[in-house]
Design a protein around this motif. Structure first.
Motif, PDB file in Angstrom:
ATOM      1  N   LEU A 253       4.046   6.069  -5.178  1.00 60.12           N
ATOM      2  CA  LEU A 253       4.037   6.177  -6.639  1.00 60.12           C
ATOM      3  C   LEU A 253       3.099   7.288  -7.111  1.00 60.12           C
ATOM      4  O   LEU A 253       3.310   7.894  -8.165  1.00 60.12           O
ATOM      5  CB  LEU A 253       3.610   4.839  -7.257  1.00 60.12           C
ATOM      6  CG  LEU A 253       3.614   4.739  -8.780  1.00 60.12           C
ATOM      7  CD1 LEU A 253       5.020   4.923  -9.336  1.00 60.12           C
ATOM      8  CD2 LEU A 253       3.060   3.378  -9.221  1.00 60.12           C
ATOM      9  N   SER A 254       2.079   7.585  -6.312  1.00 62.23           N
ATOM     10  CA  SER A 254       1.121   8.628  -6.684  1.00 62.23           C
ATOM     11  C   SER A 254       1.482  10.009  -6.134  1.00 62.23           C
ATOM     12  O   SER A 254       0.821  10.996  -6.457  1.00 62.23           O
ATOM     13  CB  SER A 254      -0.291   8.251  -6.195  1.00 62.23           C
ATOM     14  OG  SER A 254      -0.888   7.327  -7.083  1.00 62.23           O
ATOM     15  N   GLU A 255       2.505  10.079  -5.299  1.00 64.09           N
ATOM     16  CA  GLU A 255       2.916  11.374  -4.743  1.00 64.09           C
ATOM     17  C   GLU A 255       3.555  12.250  -5.822  1.00 64.09           C
ATOM     18  O   GLU A 255       4.237  11.751  -6.710  1.00 64.09           O
ATOM     19  CB  GLU A 255       3.920  11.176  -3.585  1.00 64.09           C
ATOM     20  CG  GLU A 255       3.353  10.496  -2.350  1.00 64.09           C
ATOM     21  CD  GLU A 255       2.366  11.373  -1.595  1.00 64.09           C
ATOM     22  OE1 GLU A 255       2.261  12.591  -1.900  1.00 64.09           O
ATOM     23  OE2 GLU A 255       1.677  10.823  -0.710  1.00 64.09           O
ATOM     24  N   GLU A 256       3.347  13.563  -5.696  1.00 60.84           N
ATOM     25  CA  GLU A 256       3.918  14.503  -6.665  1.00 60.84           C
ATOM     26  C   GLU A 256       5.448  14.361  -6.697  1.00 60.84           C
ATOM     27  O   GLU A 256       6.066  14.402  -7.748  1.00 60.84           O
ATOM     28  CB  GLU A 256       3.527  15.929  -6.270  1.00 60.84           C
ATOM     29  CG  GLU A 256       3.411  16.895  -7.436  1.00 60.84           C
ATOM     30  CD  GLU A 256       2.931  18.271  -6.977  1.00 60.84           C
ATOM     31  OE1 GLU A 256       3.562  19.261  -7.359  1.00 60.84           O
ATOM     32  OE2 GLU A 256       1.941  18.316  -6.206  1.00 60.84           O
ATOM     33  N   GLN A 257       6.028  14.160  -5.513  1.00 60.93           N
ATOM     34  CA  GLN A 257       7.487  14.057  -5.406  1.00 60.93           C
ATOM     35  C   GLN A 257       7.988  12.624  -5.580  1.00 60.93           C
ATOM     36  O   GLN A 257       8.953  12.231  -4.914  1.00 60.93           O
ATOM     37  CB  GLN A 257       7.935  14.593  -4.035  1.00 60.93           C
ATOM     38  CG  GLN A 257       7.521  16.024  -3.766  1.00 60.93           C
ATOM     39  CD  GLN A 257       8.139  16.986  -4.764  1.00 60.93           C
ATOM     40  OE1 GLN A 257       9.327  16.860  -5.083  1.00 60.93           O
ATOM     41  NE2 GLN A 257       7.344  17.881  -5.310  1.00 60.93           N
ATOM     42  N   VAL A 258       7.340  11.862  -6.452  1.00 63.20           N
ATOM     43  CA  VAL A 258       7.695  10.438  -6.614  1.00 63.20           C
ATOM     44  C   VAL A 258       9.195  10.236  -6.861  1.00 63.20           C
ATOM     45  O   VAL A 258       9.790   9.269  -6.370  1.00 63.20           O
ATOM     46  CB  VAL A 258       6.864   9.785  -7.748  1.00 63.20           C
ATOM     47  CG1 VAL A 258       7.067  10.514  -9.063  1.00 63.20           C
ATOM     48  CG2 VAL A 258       7.177   8.308  -7.852  1.00 63.20           C
TER      49      VAL A 258
ATOM     50  N   HIS B 164       1.279   7.654   5.054  1.00 61.17           N
ATOM     51  CA  HIS B 164       1.444   6.235   4.685  1.00 61.17           C
ATOM     52  C   HIS B 164       2.850   5.754   5.028  1.00 61.17           C
ATOM     53  O   HIS B 164       3.031   4.601   5.425  1.00 61.17           O
ATOM     54  CB  HIS B 164       1.102   5.994   3.205  1.00 61.17           C
ATOM     55  CG  HIS B 164       1.733   6.942   2.239  1.00 61.17           C
ATOM     56  ND1 HIS B 164       3.031   6.798   1.804  1.00 61.17           N
ATOM     57  CD2 HIS B 164       1.238   8.047   1.617  1.00 61.17           C
ATOM     58  CE1 HIS B 164       3.303   7.767   0.936  1.00 61.17           C
ATOM     59  NE2 HIS B 164       2.233   8.553   0.810  1.00 61.17           N
TER      60      HIS B 164
ATOM     61  N   ASP C 152       2.517   1.935  -3.403  1.00 65.07           N
ATOM     62  CA  ASP C 152       1.559   2.482  -4.360  1.00 65.07           C
ATOM     63  C   ASP C 152       1.216   3.936  -4.043  1.00 65.07           C
ATOM     64  O   ASP C 152       1.066   4.760  -4.949  1.00 65.07           O
ATOM     65  CB  ASP C 152       0.289   1.628  -4.363  1.00 65.07           C
ATOM     66  CG  ASP C 152      -0.735   2.132  -5.358  1.00 65.07           C
ATOM     67  OD1 ASP C 152      -0.457   2.047  -6.572  1.00 65.07           O
ATOM     68  OD2 ASP C 152      -1.787   2.658  -4.915  1.00 65.07           O
ATOM     69  N   ALA C 153       1.126   4.264  -2.764  1.00 67.53           N
ATOM     70  CA  ALA C 153       0.845   5.649  -2.366  1.00 67.53           C
ATOM     71  C   ALA C 153       2.024   6.538  -2.763  1.00 67.53           C
ATOM     72  O   ALA C 153       1.831   7.631  -3.307  1.00 67.53           O
ATOM     73  CB  ALA C 153       0.582   5.722  -0.875  1.00 67.53           C
TER      74      ALA C 153
ATOM     75  N   SER D 207       0.820  -1.204   0.000  1.00 60.65           N
ATOM     76  CA  SER D 207       0.000   0.000   0.000  1.00 60.65           C
ATOM     77  C   SER D 207       0.860   1.262   0.000  1.00 60.65           C
ATOM     78  O   SER D 207       0.571   2.221  -0.725  1.00 60.65           O
ATOM     79  CB  SER D 207      -0.911  -0.024   1.235  1.00 60.65           C
ATOM     80  OG  SER D 207      -2.004   0.827   1.081  1.00 60.65           O
ATOM     81  N   CYS D 208       1.946   1.254   0.767  1.00 60.33           N
ATOM     82  CA  CYS D 208       2.842   2.414   0.852  1.00 60.33           C
ATOM     83  C   CYS D 208       3.568   2.636  -0.484  1.00 60.33           C
ATOM     84  O   CYS D 208       3.697   3.766  -0.945  1.00 60.33           O
ATOM     85  CB  CYS D 208       3.858   2.229   1.981  1.00 60.33           C
ATOM     86  SG  CYS D 208       4.876   3.680   2.294  1.00 60.33           S
TER      87      CYS D 208
ATOM     88  N   ILE E  50      10.021   3.312  -2.436  1.00 63.73           N
ATOM     89  CA  ILE E  50       9.215   2.353  -3.203  1.00 63.73           C
ATOM     90  C   ILE E  50       9.965   1.027  -3.321  1.00 63.73           C
ATOM     91  O   ILE E  50       9.404  -0.045  -3.127  1.00 63.73           O
ATOM     92  CB  ILE E  50       8.890   2.926  -4.603  1.00 63.73           C
ATOM     93  CG1 ILE E  50       7.938   4.121  -4.467  1.00 63.73           C
ATOM     94  CG2 ILE E  50       8.281   1.852  -5.498  1.00 63.73           C
ATOM     95  CD1 ILE E  50       7.686   4.882  -5.760  1.00 63.73           C
TER      96      ILE E  50
END
Lengths: 155, 155, 155, 155
Positions: free
Chosen positions: C46-51, C113, C43-44, C40-41, C58
């Motif tokens: 991966l969706s952050e602006e600062q990926v 997360h 994936d979260a 879950s973390c 990740i």
């Protein structure tokens, strides 16, 4: 080479389907390669400078790898095979490979790992579709292979 | 063929270790084949008339498949590789392959699937041991590759 | 609730270790939650602006999830348990949880997360370390639980 | 407790579906427990004296665990969710849980692990069926959620 080993394993199974061992080994090889390439592509995308533009590609890679993994394990097993379940899992796998191939193709000109991944997913999609046809043509329908026939399937 | 594809994937990674791509592809191929053959052997054993005598073989097959799967995913990833963890996971994988090969060898004369599985596990064990040496020889010790150095490892 | 069910499963096993069922259920619960939270973390993140700044996070999330998954499957099985292998896999799991907790803690103030993931990994690391001690204190050493004793472990 | 943590993870996702976080956490908990119990039941069956009569049960347990695992990973991810694929995988999971529950129920009076496994699979089947309805009611059909509409699905 690897495929020969997989075929030998299938043929040495007490309930081996000798007529189909080569076809199954062919599908197992495609599934195994696809899941492996998808894990590799997701990781390569993660290291790309433009990772923010590859979010969807990483997601589809990870999904395809996980769905191929489950499908690979089900198709490998020959003991008391639940045809309806194998059929439904193969269908999900065809979709996973199609989605991943479609997404990776959009980045194929930029990234070699996406180009190879798209080709690998396309091959696996085709192999799984072939096996779907094989299973469907062996009286599985009578077991309710059509998802819309399933009493547990509501919309 | 498959190995060439895996090598192409590794070489197209933004942080590719070009000097080692062929060695890594070699290990990935061995791990992928081993997990696949172990799943197949466990299922074949389950269908044997003498299944009660194959309990330990089925257990070691399932364990080896699961440990190879985790090892395969870690070794595939090239982004920010945590050498100490890869080292510890490879060590567990060497043990899993050794235990499974030892067990399957005892049934090799009776069952072809056990004979092939033993050979495949032995090859994977040797490949993982080779990679352990490669990683150890790249300053990983300084990161505490020796489990007995790990502050989190108590006895 | 869930833990009670896991404990019931362990106690109903023909070779149940009744003295330890509660401890094992405790570890299984921690491993199951950790792998889930790590997926879950990742994936979260991966969706952050600062990926781009979360690449290592990740990677460690995905590794921890995969190592916990293999460890979970090995520890769950009670049939003919290979203590040396379980020990080595638990050791790899302790490292995976520690690395993931350390990395997520660095982003805990920015991302909830990561904060929850760090706490979950820390708990799982502690539970696996506890089980390592339990296994070591039951004559496993005689089976060569110490990785450095393993003839297959070269440096 | 665990479910609260899973819900917190879903709510902290940058693209969180806040209206549905509790429902998703509920499904994730059911999937996680089901895969765990199935792995445990397969291993307990393997140790039973009458293992030869439990072949089909072990097969359905292993399949259900693997299908739940893939479904769990897909449903956990919230980034760029491919609804058609999630729908197809959930459908396969409903079938896997149904088959495993049906099989385990036949041994429930003999083995406690089969009784608990049947109940757990039934609950997971019901939760996955619920989510199938949720997804179908959110315009997924327009994306071709019906397998029979899928151009890649041949019979």
């Amino acid at each position: 080479m690897k495929q020969k080993i997989l075929e030998t394993m299938l043929r040495s199974h007490p309930r081996a389907d000798l007529q189909r061992a080569d076809k199954y080994a062919d599908v197992l090889e495609a599934l195994s390669l696809c899941r492996q390439v998808c894990i590799s592509c997701a990781d390569a995308c993660l290291s790309e400078e433009q990772v923010a533009h590859l979010r969807r590609c990483i997601r589809t890679d990870l999904d395809c790898a996980d769905v191929c993994e489950a499908t690979l394990r089900l198709v490998t097993r020959q003991t008391e095979s639940p045809h309806e379940l194998v059929h439904a899992q193969l269908h999900a796998c065809v979709l996973a490979c199609q989605l991943c191939a479609d997404e990776c193709e959009q980045h194929a000109s930029m990234h070699d790992h996406c180009r190879v991944c798209a080709e690998t997913c396309r091959h696996c999609q085709e192999r799984c579709n072939f096996l779907l046809g094989e299973i469907s043509s062996t009286g599985v329908e009578e077991q309710g292979a059509d998802p819309t026939d399933s009493p547990t399937f509501r919309r």
